[in-house]
Design an enzyme around this catalytic site. Sequence first.
Site, mmCIF file in Angstrom:
data_model
loop_
_atom_site.group_PDB
_atom_site.id
_atom_site.type_symbol
_atom_site.label_atom_id
_atom_site.label_comp_id
_atom_site.label_asym_id
_atom_site.label_seq_id
_atom_site.Cartn_x
_atom_site.Cartn_y
_atom_site.Cartn_z
ATOM 1 N N ASN A 79 0.846 -1.196 0.000
ATOM 2 C CA ASN A 79 0.000 0.000 0.000
ATOM 3 C C ASN A 79 0.882 1.247 0.000
ATOM 4 O OD1 ASN A 79 0.560 0.861 2.824
ATOM 5 N ND2 ASN A 79 -0.350 -1.137 3.245
ATOM 6 N N ASP A 127 -3.875 -6.294 5.166
ATOM 7 C CA ASP A 127 -4.871 -7.111 5.878
ATOM 8 C C ASP A 127 -4.775 -8.582 5.481
ATOM 9 O OD1 ASP A 127 -6.016 -5.109 7.417
ATOM 10 O OD2 ASP A 127 -7.140 -4.355 5.682
ATOM 11 N N LYS A 153 8.950 -17.360 -10.161
ATOM 12 C CA LYS A 153 8.182 -16.271 -10.766
ATOM 13 C C LYS A 153 7.029 -16.845 -11.601
ATOM 14 C CE LYS A 153 8.733 -12.328 -13.746
ATOM 15 N NZ LYS A 153 9.426 -11.878 -14.917
ATOM 16 N N ASP A 165 -3.655 -9.810 13.321
ATOM 17 C CA ASP A 165 -3.760 -8.409 13.709
ATOM 18 C C ASP A 165 -2.802 -8.159 14.886
ATOM 19 O OD1 ASP A 165 -4.610 -5.906 14.910
ATOM 20 O OD2 ASP A 165 -6.327 -6.051 13.552
ATOM 21 N N ILE A 166 -1.704 -7.448 14.588
ATOM 22 C CA ILE A 166 -0.626 -7.270 15.577
ATOM 23 C C ILE A 166 -1.127 -6.451 16.762
ATOM 24 C CG2 ILE A 166 1.778 -6.521 15.880
ATOM 25 C CD1 ILE A 166 1.970 -6.631 12.745
ATOM 26 N N PHE A 224 -3.878 3.333 15.129
ATOM 27 C CA PHE A 224 -4.191 4.346 14.132
ATOM 28 C C PHE A 224 -5.368 3.844 13.296
ATOM 29 C CE2 PHE A 224 -1.560 8.120 13.337
ATOM 30 C CZ PHE A 224 -0.671 8.014 14.392
ATOM 31 N N LYS A 226 -10.526 -3.242 18.968
ATOM 32 C CA LYS A 226 -9.105 -3.596 19.101
ATOM 33 C C LYS A 226 -8.586 -3.381 20.529
ATOM 34 C CE LYS A 226 -7.941 -3.238 14.270
ATOM 35 N NZ LYS A 226 -6.785 -3.555 13.436
HETATM 36 O O1 PMT Z 1 3.158 6.001 6.491
HETATM 37 P P1 PMT Z 1 2.635 7.371 6.094
HETATM 38 O O2 PMT Z 1 2.730 7.608 4.609
HETATM 39 O O3 PMT Z 1 3.240 8.456 6.924
HETATM 40 O O4 PMT Z 1 1.066 7.379 6.401
HETATM 41 C C1 PMT Z 1 0.626 7.247 7.720
HETATM 42 C C2 PMT Z 1 -0.637 6.358 7.818
HETATM 43 C C3 PMT Z 1 -1.792 7.026 7.083
HETATM 44 C C4 PMT Z 1 -0.369 4.988 7.183
HETATM 45 C C5 PMT Z 1 -0.915 6.187 9.348
HETATM 46 O O5 PMT Z 1 -1.139 7.450 9.904
HETATM 47 C C6 PMT Z 1 -2.130 5.301 9.590
HETATM 48 O O6 PMT Z 1 -3.256 5.711 9.593
HETATM 49 N N1 PMT Z 1 -1.889 3.988 9.837
HETATM 50 C C7 PMT Z 1 -2.929 2.964 10.028
HETATM 51 C C8 PMT Z 1 -3.375 2.509 8.673
HETATM 52 C C9 PMT Z 1 -4.595 1.620 8.637
HETATM 53 O O7 PMT Z 1 -5.233 1.570 7.665
HETATM 54 O O8 PMT Z 1 -4.864 0.967 9.678
HETATM 55 P P2 PMT Z 1 -6.023 -0.187 9.753
HETATM 56 O O9 PMT Z 1 -7.352 0.444 9.806
HETATM 57 O O10 PMT Z 1 -5.789 -1.258 8.752
HETATM 58 O O11 PMT Z 1 -5.640 -0.794 11.121
HETATM 59 C C10 PMT Z 1 -5.991 -0.208 12.367
HETATM 60 C C11 PMT Z 1 -4.870 -0.386 13.334
HETATM 61 O O12 PMT Z 1 -4.522 -1.758 13.470
HETATM 62 C C12 PMT Z 1 -3.574 0.331 12.954
HETATM 63 O O13 PMT Z 1 -3.013 0.822 14.132
HETATM 64 C C13 PMT Z 1 -2.711 -0.782 12.354
HETATM 65 O O14 PMT Z 1 -1.321 -0.532 12.506
HETATM 66 C C14 PMT Z 1 -3.150 -1.976 13.180
HETATM 67 N N2 PMT Z 1 -3.058 -3.269 12.465
HETATM 68 C C15 PMT Z 1 -3.851 -3.509 11.396
HETATM 69 C C16 PMT Z 1 -3.782 -4.739 10.758
HETATM 70 C C17 PMT Z 1 -2.871 -5.714 11.238
HETATM 71 N N3 PMT Z 1 -2.773 -6.882 10.650
HETATM 72 N N4 PMT Z 1 -2.102 -5.434 12.290
HETATM 73 C C18 PMT Z 1 -2.171 -4.229 12.923
HETATM 74 O O15 PMT Z 1 -1.422 -4.000 13.884
#
Ligand code: PMT
Length: 401
Positions: A211, A279, A289, A305-306, A324, A342
């Site tokens: 992404n 995800d 390949k 999901d960490i 985030f 979460k």
């Molecule tokens: O990296 P930059 O270009 O500076 O941009 C920053 C950002 C927009 C990526 C950042 O600010 C941000 O929003 N990060 C979270 C991105 C996101 O889409 O999160 P999510 O909705 O998929 O997940 C929610 C939370 O679970 C996040 O804290 C994520 O780190 C965590 N997560 C999600 C999936 C997973 N398998 N493990 C996780 O830990």
Amino acid sequence: MNNLSQKKILLIICGGIAAYKSLELIRLFKKQNVEIKTVLTKSAKEFVTPLSVASLSHGKVYDDLFDTENETEMDHISLSRWADLILIAPATANTISKLSSGSSDDLASTVVLASDKNVFLAPAMNVRMWEHPSTHKNISTLKSYGYKIIGPDIGDMACGEFGEGKMSEPKDIFSNVKIYFDQLNKNRKLKALVTAGPTNEYIDPVRYITNKSSGKQGYALAKALAIRGFQTTLISGPTNIQVDNNIDLVKVETADEMFKATQKNLPVDVAIFSAAVADYKIIEKMNKKIKKKDSLNLELEKNIDILNYVSNHNYLRPKLVIGFAAETNNISENAKKKLAEKNCDWVIANDVSNKSIGFDSNYNEVSIFYKNKKFKDEKIEIKKKSEISEEIVDRVVEHLN
Ligand code: PMT
């Protein structure tokens, strides 16, 4: 021993009537066994003599970028590395302007430009100069670099006018610096973990799903935490960003690697999950390949999901878990859902529908949602990611203390 004892402060004195107050400042620091080296700008020498500064600081006064004697003994790089903190008092409009534009035409500006340390400035100038839009712009640029501004105060000025622009009193500058070192000392006992950047989920040895995350937000957070003294581990997906050597960087590529690195680095006091973890991953990654075909079906399965793992850990859960949420719509609703699902203490949501902020931008705008309803949800308006990070870390420090 107090938290200031044996700390090394590089005091830069610029040319203004308030320069005489720096002598009192040196005296206050020396009383606490602070080691002081001083740099005088050319115009500072019109207001205080190198002899009086040297006598009070018990050390050499540095004043010339091209002084062969000083440069062999301690050049501008060594001077900035030597210091635990750089303090500019008084900081004139001219020096503030030079620092904000990255100019390096004298020893003072060169030392600051070459520094990786915290910089504190105590501005002093006429009220009109202070209120001038260019000074405001320069100050806000310096703030975005993480420089701390002390004052100025309001009062009668040496020029006969009244207003904001007087250098803060030496005792106030001293106490700002003391608070900084006290806090740093407290924070040094605390561990922080930050995840940042994207993850790459391989389809075959050369292709992957990823992404647009650049890692900028997470790296800025790690930097802000490390500067405040936290023992900081940054677990980062692929990015092109350099880190300072006060951060333990663990580079990973896939979500599985990010998970393992996170597990390995627990326990911590605060964990901030800013990574945009993929995800899904490919169920059966090809070892060779894949040859081109008319169509290709990929079967995906959910990555672990960490954040969820850490926030629900029965004995390694950090005191403060921050997630985030990158959202394009219904921001508040979706963020609150994530906060609950979460099991986070806070969720920091950013609106990624606006292309000029969020993913891969130097800017962001965030809303913080708190689990503990004692705190009111709040918004930090559009700012550089470095500034947003400073503000988030302010709240982290407040919360942990
Ligand atoms: O990296 P930059 O270009 O500076 O941009 C920053 C950002 C927009 C990526 C950042 O600010 C941000 O929003 N990060 C979270 C991105 C996101 O889409 O999160 P999510 O909705 O998929 O997940 C929610 C939370 O679970 C996040 O804290 C994520 O780190 C965590 N997560 C999600 C999936 C997973 N398998 N493990 C996780 O830990």
